[in-house]
Design a protein around this motif. Structure first.
Motif: not given
Lengths: 199, 508
Positions: B17-18, B21, B24-25
């Protein structure tokens, strides 16, 4: 209207009128314009007083101020209780220069200029860090900039013998010129050619 | 054991998940359509022009709304909330809403194809605003071609031109025929000739012409800074350039020629034969006007070059006089007069570092001087010099403190540090300063007897005898009228001519 209500109304009116005039006076005192020169002078005096040692005897220091009539630096002596260490002495000399001549000679730096910090290295280099005001309110010109720079350098050299050269910084940064003409990227050695020959 | 496996599984899921994210950032921040590069849009009004940056947001060009409105007049008021801004422009109330395509003008609603946005605190309107809202707002026609960079406000007829190329015996001739008269000013930059065409807008049919020509390789039109100009790229260095304006200002003939044989042996880059032009600030200070450029015709034998440097320029105003006279304009005027006096002798080729009201760093000035190998570099300044007016002082360079090892002491080193270039010329510079001080005192009686030495920045890296002349006093409390007196300025010009003659005689 009852007598009690009338009394209350009168007291309230008196209090309101009194408060109005008090606020008016307070406004005048708070927002009264303070001339920048006098503010700078007071600030300089305060700093000088803070730097001056309590027990030290005053001695005559030589400060060089610009004479625009001749385009040279004129020596001016004044008594000053100089501090023991070199950096405080340098601060005292520069503050006295910012404060201005007592004989009506030219100004070195604008009254709003502030000496933020002074550093000394073992090879005799003094780093003077001025505020941005030293640049923004400075009259540009080769002569005016040269006189300002050598006024500071020669005055420091005359009163702090350990200083061999001076480096100018503004807001902690090196700047290219003082106001467009004189190169401040180098280290300034004392230069007696800008001092008026003694009569 | 089971608990350990569950813990490991949880850690793996959390790491995934990290990572997701993080990716995505990074992707969001680098997304190409979000905010693109900025270009300029030039607004031509009847008597002025303005330049605004154009920003691409989400693939659509946008303009800063408030800066756009201030081009056309003062705003009566502004009220901004978090997502709504109301501006009073004249008698009209303009209301913008963030991420809303509707713009209200009083009670009228105008719908745009793209919404209003806020970018870094600036309210941005899509470029469509120019054709949809602006004509109603200004009550004037607005001509804007999509993907163009010129906007014409009102009934402006832009100038245009045709280009003809003719081969002549030792060069080529370019003939530009304009539909309306132009005003010609010339300059040389980065080895190219620049022909400024005056303030009237120009809309060319072609913005760039590639030529297969041994003399000129490209003719390009540019006005992205609001100054219409032609930029001519020579095919080789050392060519002579003769632009002439004829036909009532409608025909510009630019002749490029190979110089005679001896000159070819000592070819110089175009900057050395840079045509000169009336200096900047001529509106405030009348200068000798020339519509054509003095050609560097007789360069056999090559004339010695003198570089004249007008101090300050562009946004660097320098010192300011009581009546608003700026140092940059005064120095430009002085340089123009000295240039005329030097050219009149027929003994020098004069190169100017600053042509027009442009920003020029000290390094750029020194580079221009160094590539022309001048016999003298003279920089003109004006400053606060106390109550006496007029006063003149001449300076040669001295470093702030003596360097540990000067270039002079090293003999002829292969490389010279940029900040020590002038040190090798210190004796000649001092002699030039002495000659200048002496002759200026003789012609004006306002100069001292001895020149001074100071770490003047612009002289530091000049590879030639270099001096600075400062006139004064130009200060807010002093009337500078004597400094703009033509008699005084001509005396300075005469002094410079005499000093250069004396300097050359001393050198020989």
């Amino acid at each position: 209207m009852s007598r009690r209500a009338a009394l209350f109304g009168i007291v309230t009116a008196v209090v309101l009128v009194g408060a109005f005039f008090y606020l008016l006076r307070l406004k005048r005192l708070t927002f009264a314009p303070i001339s920048p020169k006098s503010e700078a002078t007071v600030r300089t005096k305060l700093r000088e007083a803070a730097l001056a040692p309590a027990s030290a005897a005053t001695q005559l220091v030589t400060l060089y101020f610009p004479s625009y009539a001749t385009g040279l630096l004129i020596p001016e002596t004044r008594p000053l209780a100089l501090a023991a260490n070199d950096t405080d002495r340098i601060k005292q000399v520069v503050l006295a220069l910012i404060e201005g001549s007592q004989k009506g000679l030219g100004t070195v730096l604008p009254p709003s200029a502030t000496l933020r910090a002074v550093f000394m290295t073992s090879d005799g280099t003094a780093f003077l860090d001025f505020s941005q005001d030293a640049l923004t309110n400075f009259p540009p010109g080769i002569e005016s900039e040269s006189l300002a720079v050598y006024s500071i350098v020669d005055s420091i050299a005359a009163n702090v013998p350990d200083v061999k050269r001076v480096k100018f910084l503004v807001q902690g940064q090196q700047v290219r010129t003082l106001a467009g003409h004189i190169d401040l990227s180098g280290y300034f050695a004392p230069n007696s050619s800008w001092i008026a020959p003694s009569q | 054991m089971r608990a350990l496996a569950e813990d490991s599984d949880y850690r793996l899921r959390r790491t995934r998940w990290l990572l997701f994210l993080l990716l995505a950032g990074v992707t969001a921040s680098l997304w190409p359509g979000r905010a693109g590069r900025s270009e300029n849009l030039v607004f031509y009004l009847q008597k002025s022009h303005a330049v605004l940056p154009l920003r691409t947001l989400h693939g659509v060009p946008y303009l800063p709304a408030l800066r756009l409105l201030t081009i056309f007049g003062e705003m009566g008021g502004l009220h901004a909330k978090r997502k709504t801004m109301t501006v009073w422009f004249g008698n009209t109330r303009i209301q913008l809403r963030q991420n809303n395509k509707v713009i209200r003008l009083d009670n009228a609603k105008l719908r745009l194809a793209d919404p209003v946005r806020i970018e870094h605190g600036d309210w941005m309107v899509p470029v469509e605003f120019l054709t949809t809202v602006l004509p109603t707002l200004l009550n004037q026609p607005v001509h804007y071609q999509v993907r163009g960079h010129r906007v014409f406000i009102g009934d402006i007829q832009p100038n245009t031109f045709t280009l003809g190329v003719t081969t002549i015996s030792n060069g080529t001739r370019l003939t530009f025929r304009f539909t309306q008269p132009i005003q010609l000013q010339t300059a040389a930059r980065n080895g190219k000739w620049v022909l400024f065409l005056g303030p009237h807008p120009v809309e060319p049919t072609e913005s760039s012409y590639r030529l297969t020509n041994p003399y000129i390789s490209e003719v390009r039109f540019d006005d992205r800074d609001g100054l219409p100009k032609l930029i001519l790229t020579p095919s080789s260095v050392g060519l002579n350039f003769f632009p002439t304006l004829t036909g009532g200002g409608r025909v510009l003939v630019a002749q490029v020629e190979q110089p005679p044989a001896p000159a070819v042996a000592q070819s110089q880059p175009p900057a050395a034969v840079a045509p000169t032009a009336p200096a900047a600030g001529s509106s405030a200070l009348p200068l000798p006007q020339t519509s054509t450029v003095a050609p560097s015709s007789t360069i056999t034998p090559p004339l010695p070059v003198v570089v004249l440097d007008a101090g300050e320029g562009g946004t660097d105003f320098g010192a300011r006089g009581k009546n608003g006279l700026l140092e940059k304009n005064l120095t430009a005027q002085l340089v123009a007069r000295v240039r005329v006096a030097l050219m009149a002798t027929g003994k020098y080729k004069v190169v100017l570092t600053r042509v027009g009201d442009v920003n020029l760093s000290s390094n750029q000035r020194d580079i221009i001087a160094n590539i022309t190998h001048p016999i003298a570099f003279i920089s003109f300044h004006a400053g606060d010099m106390g109550p006496a007016i007029p006063r003149i002082m001449v300076y040669s360079y001295t470093p702030a403190s003596p360097p540990d090892q000067t270039v002079a002491s090293l003999g002829s080193p292969l490389f010279v540090p940029w900040d020590q270039v002038q040190l090798s010329y210190a004796p000649q510079s001092l002699r030039l300063a002495e000659d200048l001080q002496q002759q200026l005192e003789a012609t004006t009686h306002d100069a001292g007897s001895q020149p001074r030495q100071a770490p003047v920045r612009v002289l530091r890296s000049v590879a030639a005898p270099a001096t600075a002349i400062e006139v004064g006093s130009l200060a807010p409390d002093t009337n500078p009228a004597p400094l703009t007196d033509p008699t005084f300025q001509n005396q300075i010009a005469a002094g410079v001519v005499l000093a250069l003659a004396a300097f050359q005689a001393g050198a020989s």
